[in-house]
Scaffold this motif. Structure first.
Motif, PDB file in Angstrom:
ATOM      1  N   UNK A 161      31.689  43.585 -20.589  1.00 55.75           N
ATOM      2  CA  UNK A 161      32.107  43.091 -21.893  1.00 55.75           C
ATOM      3  C   UNK A 161      31.695  44.073 -22.969  1.00 55.75           C
ATOM      4  N   UNK A 162      31.758  43.617 -24.226  1.00 61.73           N
ATOM      5  CA  UNK A 162      31.348  44.474 -25.320  1.00 61.73           C
ATOM      6  C   UNK A 162      30.782  43.639 -26.458  1.00 61.73           C
ATOM      7  N   UNK A 163      30.074  44.309 -27.350  1.00 60.07           N
ATOM      8  CA  UNK A 163      29.459  43.682 -28.514  1.00 60.07           C
ATOM      9  C   UNK A 163      30.092  44.260 -29.770  1.00 60.07           C
ATOM     10  N   UNK A 164      30.348  43.389 -30.738  1.00 61.02           N
ATOM     11  CA  UNK A 164      30.856  43.821 -32.035  1.00 61.02           C
ATOM     12  C   UNK A 164      29.739  43.581 -33.047  1.00 61.02           C
ATOM     13  N   UNK A 165      29.281  44.637 -33.689  1.00 61.09           N
ATOM     14  CA  UNK A 165      28.224  44.548 -34.690  1.00 61.09           C
ATOM     15  C   UNK A 165      28.867  44.570 -36.076  1.00 61.09           C
ATOM     16  N   UNK A 166      28.462  43.628 -36.917  1.00 60.32           N
ATOM     17  CA  UNK A 166      29.018  43.496 -38.263  1.00 60.32           C
ATOM     18  C   UNK A 166      28.021  43.973 -39.307  1.00 60.32           C
ATOM     19  N   UNK A 167      28.530  44.272 -40.504  1.00 58.96           N
ATOM     20  CA  UNK A 167      27.692  44.798 -41.578  1.00 58.96           C
ATOM     21  C   UNK A 167      26.679  43.804 -42.126  1.00 58.96           C
ATOM     22  N   UNK A 168      26.854  42.510 -41.845  1.00 65.12           N
ATOM     23  CA  UNK A 168      25.902  41.506 -42.322  1.00 65.12           C
ATOM     24  C   UNK A 168      24.836  41.154 -41.276  1.00 65.12           C
ATOM     25  N   UNK A 169      24.811  41.876 -40.165  1.00 65.86           N
ATOM     26  CA  UNK A 169      23.801  41.654 -39.132  1.00 65.86           C
ATOM     27  C   UNK A 169      24.248  40.757 -37.988  1.00 65.86           C
ATOM     28  N   UNK A 170      25.386  40.107 -38.108  1.00 68.97           N
ATOM     29  CA  UNK A 170      25.876  39.250 -37.031  1.00 68.97           C
ATOM     30  C   UNK A 170      26.401  40.110 -35.885  1.00 68.97           C
ATOM     31  N   UNK A 171      26.341  39.557 -34.679  1.00 72.89           N
ATOM     32  CA  UNK A 171      26.837  40.255 -33.496  1.00 72.89           C
ATOM     33  C   UNK A 171      27.701  39.288 -32.698  1.00 72.89           C
ATOM     34  N   UNK A 172      28.898  39.748 -32.324  1.00 74.62           N
ATOM     35  CA  UNK A 172      29.792  38.960 -31.477  1.00 74.62           C
ATOM     36  C   UNK A 172      29.731  39.522 -30.065  1.00 74.62           C
ATOM     37  N   UNK A 173      29.575  38.644 -29.089  1.00 74.72           N
ATOM     38  CA  UNK A 173      29.554  39.045 -27.686  1.00 74.72           C
ATOM     39  C   UNK A 173      30.884  38.644 -27.063  1.00 74.72           C
ATOM     40  N   UNK A 174      31.568  39.615 -26.443  1.00 74.35           N
ATOM     41  CA  UNK A 174      32.888  39.370 -25.864  1.00 74.35           C
ATOM     42  C   UNK A 174      32.853  39.775 -24.393  1.00 74.35           C
ATOM     43  N   UNK A 175      33.084  38.816 -23.490  1.00 73.67           N
ATOM     44  CA  UNK A 175      33.056  39.121 -22.057  1.00 73.67           C
ATOM     45  C   UNK A 175      34.446  39.528 -21.572  1.00 73.67           C
ATOM     46  N   UNK A 176      34.497  40.127 -20.397  1.00 72.28           N
ATOM     47  CA  UNK A 176      35.775  40.543 -19.818  1.00 72.28           C
ATOM     48  C   UNK A 176      36.688  39.338 -19.601  1.00 72.28           C
ATOM     49  N   UNK A 177      36.115  38.181 -19.231  1.00 71.80           N
ATOM     50  CA  UNK A 177      36.909  36.981 -18.965  1.00 71.80           C
ATOM     51  C   UNK A 177      37.567  36.451 -20.234  1.00 71.80           C
ATOM     52  N   UNK A 178      36.927  36.633 -21.382  1.00 66.74           N
ATOM     53  CA  UNK A 178      37.494  36.187 -22.650  1.00 66.74           C
ATOM     54  C   UNK A 178      38.803  36.927 -22.928  1.00 66.74           C
ATOM     55  N   UNK A 179      38.882  38.175 -22.528  1.00 68.01           N
ATOM     56  CA  UNK A 179      40.065  38.999 -22.768  1.00 68.01           C
ATOM     57  C   UNK A 179      41.121  38.803 -21.688  1.00 68.01           C
ATOM     58  N   UNK A 180      40.723  38.708 -20.425  1.00 69.82           N
ATOM     59  CA  UNK A 180      41.673  38.722 -19.308  1.00 69.82           C
ATOM     60  C   UNK A 180      42.158  37.358 -18.855  1.00 69.82           C
ATOM     61  N   UNK A 181      41.492  36.279 -19.242  1.00 65.68           N
ATOM     62  CA  UNK A 181      41.870  34.943 -18.754  1.00 65.68           C
ATOM     63  C   UNK A 181      42.382  34.066 -19.877  1.00 65.68           C
TER      64      UNK A 181
END
Length: 97
Positions: A72-92
């Protein structure tokens, strides 16, 4: 505009493939995710924001592919929040209610 992708499989039936690369396409407001088996998906940013409860005013600062398993991957935002995205979220496809 709603895009239905026939390459996505039912929830829980997807075949694991490592994430090769993830990039934010600002002009589409979406993430382009490439997998090692050659498939590539464009996931809307709004979907990832909603799933991770990210503030609407937060701007993408950087993207980091998970280092060890590339699951998966992580998206880091300018306000300090982080989104975690797994492979299953994209492919399923999400489960039906």
């Amino acid at each position: 505009m709603k895009v239905i992708n026939p390459l996505k499989t039912a929830f829980g039936k997807g075949k694991f493939s490592r994430v090769r690369n993830a990039a934010y396409r600002q002009w589409d407001d979406a993430f382009e995710v490439e997998f090692e088996d050659g498939l590539s998906f464009l996931e809307p940013h709004a979907t990832i924001r909603k799933a991770n409860r990210i503030s609407p005013k937060a701007a993408v600062e950087r993207i980091e592919v998970e280092a060890e398993l590339h699951s998966g991957f992580f998206v880091h935002y300018d306000n300090g929040q982080v989104a975690e995205v797994s492979w299953a979220f994209i492919r399923e496809l999400p489960p039906k209610k």
